[in-house]
Scaffold this active site. Structure first.
Site, PDB file in Angstrom:
ATOM      1  N   ASP A  77      15.397  17.171   2.214  1.00 48.07           N
ATOM      2  CA  ASP A  77      16.256  17.487   1.067  1.00 48.07           C
ATOM      3  C   ASP A  77      16.740  16.225   0.368  1.00 48.07           C
ATOM      4  O   ASP A  77      16.811  16.174  -0.871  1.00 48.07           O
ATOM      5  CB  ASP A  77      17.474  18.307   1.525  1.00 48.07           C
TER       6      ASP A  77
ATOM      7  N   PHE B  39       8.892  19.506  -1.991  1.00 49.99           N
ATOM      8  CA  PHE B  39       7.880  19.321  -0.961  1.00 49.99           C
ATOM      9  C   PHE B  39       7.669  20.601  -0.153  1.00 49.99           C
ATOM     10  O   PHE B  39       8.564  21.427  -0.008  1.00 49.99           O
ATOM     11  CB  PHE B  39       8.289  18.193  -0.019  1.00 49.99           C
TER      12      PHE B  39
ATOM     13  N   GLN C 136      11.150  26.851   5.013  1.00 48.44           N
ATOM     14  CA  GLN C 136      11.160  25.600   4.262  1.00 48.44           C
ATOM     15  C   GLN C 136      12.578  25.041   4.152  1.00 48.44           C
ATOM     16  O   GLN C 136      12.826  23.854   4.407  1.00 48.44           O
ATOM     17  CB  GLN C 136      10.572  25.809   2.864  1.00 48.44           C
TER      18      GLN C 136
ATOM     19  N   GLU D 166      13.821  21.506   5.992  1.00 53.04           N
ATOM     20  CA  GLU D 166      14.066  20.423   5.050  1.00 53.04           C
ATOM     21  C   GLU D 166      15.503  19.917   5.093  1.00 53.04           C
ATOM     22  O   GLU D 166      15.767  18.783   4.674  1.00 53.04           O
ATOM     23  CB  GLU D 166      13.694  20.860   3.628  1.00 53.04           C
TER      24      GLU D 166
ATOM     25  N   HIS E  67       0.834  -1.200   0.000  1.00 52.44           N
ATOM     26  CA  HIS E  67       0.000   0.000   0.000  1.00 52.44           C
ATOM     27  C   HIS E  67       0.872   1.255   0.000  1.00 52.44           C
ATOM     28  O   HIS E  67       1.863   1.330   0.720  1.00 52.44           O
ATOM     29  CB  HIS E  67      -0.886   0.043   1.243  1.00 52.44           C
TER      30      HIS E  67
ATOM     31  N   ASN F 253       7.826  -4.161   3.316  1.00 56.51           N
ATOM     32  CA  ASN F 253       6.399  -3.952   3.563  1.00 56.51           C
ATOM     33  C   ASN F 253       6.021  -4.338   4.988  1.00 56.51           C
ATOM     34  O   ASN F 253       5.200  -3.660   5.630  1.00 56.51           O
ATOM     35  CB  ASN F 253       5.594  -4.778   2.559  1.00 56.51           C
TER      36      ASN F 253
END
Length: 323
Positions: A294, A304, A313, A317, A171, A202
């Protein structure tokens, strides 16, 4: 603000939602199986903007070399949280679309130069495209239950395509994050929300990270999540499905509250994980794969959290998370 757990899936390798007429997972949540179309596709659409939210259109295109009768087809929309289709137009009589011909469906406030073939009034039909994170589809038959049409030649990925491939169906948006309703949860099991994952990932660090984020949400945090695959580790399903080289998530965590954008500061937690899709994956601990935002931007090419003021930001980041 009511506590919520917000997740956006980046399905770069596996889904082209609007272009193929499938829409958001909620829009493809009818009970009928998809059919291959007579080369009937949604070729363009426009959602209303801030200056004129009713300036909208949908363009249907017959890409076949033969004519197509639109009788029995309908163009539908469903918002992210919607449980039912909203019909823009249902053809109930013979309407022939010649090879290469377009059919334009537009709002009454449409400002384009081409005269629409059919119009809708956003204010009376409750069929605006501007609702958040919705999707479009062409159905054959009734709303909600008619088969969603796939363009001719578009491969429909099946559960069985993963059998014997060495990968599990992983998923992107976790089932555990969508438990508010049965339709919400069912949408996470669409194959467009799956990517080939090694079971060690997973069931290991990927699952460990999802559980950690849910614990934060249950403790009173709001979490913005962007998640997806990158790179090419090979193909399965006879070359129809790409297995990514890495899976990644990026998160931004805030205390529960209002005006989220205004509350982001240099102290805000923002980070990611990058997990390889090749052996060996030797630990189940997500922190062993933690990286800066980053770093994820460097391998994906995405930007993002771009609405956050640039100085803030850049600071959050590049900061390494240590909690």
């Amino acid at each position: 603000m009511k506590k919520f757990y917000l997740s956006f899936a980046v399905l770069a390798l596996f889904a082209v939602w609007f272009a193929v007429g499938l829409g958001h997972p909620a829009a493809a949540n009818g009970t009928a199986s998809p059919l291959v179309s007579p080369n009937l596709v949604i070729s363009q659409f426009q959602a209303g903007g801030t200056t004129n939210f009713n300036d909208e259109f949908i363009e249907v295109h017959n890409t076949a070399s033969t004519a197509v009768d639109l009788n029995g087809f309908r163009v539908v929309y469903r918002s992210q949280d919607g449980g039912n289709d909203v019909t823009f137009l249902a053809w109930a009589s013979t309407t022939v679309l010649q090879p290469g011909q377009f059919y334009l469906i537009a709002a009454t406030s449409y400002t384009g130069s081409v005269t629409p073939d059919a119009t809708f009034n956003n204010t009376t039909c409750q069929c605006a495209l501007a609702a958040a994170n919705g999707g479009l589809a062409i159905r054959q038959g009734d709303a909600n239950t008619g088969a969603v049409i796939l363009p001719a030649g578009w491969y429909q990925v099946l559960d069985t395509d993963y059998s014997g491939s060495g990968y599990s169906r992983g998923h992107i948006v976790p089932s555990g994050d969508r438990t508010r309703s049965i339709p919400d949860n069912s949408a996470t099991f669409l194959m467009t929300n799956m990517m080939p994952q090694l079971a060690a990932n997973n069931e290991g660090p990927w699952n460990d990270f999802e559980n950690y984020l849910r614990s934060l949400a249950n403790g009173g945090d709001e979490i913005y999540i962007i998640s997806g695959p990158t790179g090419n580790q090979g193909l399965i399903a006879g070359g129809k499905v790409g297995a990514p080289q890495y899976t990644w998530k990026v998160v931004l965590i805030l205390p529960n509250g209002n005006n989220d954008l205004e509350r982001v500061s240099k102290a805000t937690r923002a980070f990611g994980i990058v997990v390889p899709k090749f052996s060996p994956i030797t630990t189940n601990l997500w922190r062993n794969y933690r990286v800066t935002v980053d770093a994820v931007e460097n391998i994906t090419g995405h930007n993002f959290f771009s609405e956050i003021p640039k100085n803030t930001q850049e600071l959050i980041e590049r900061k390494r998370d240590k909690l």
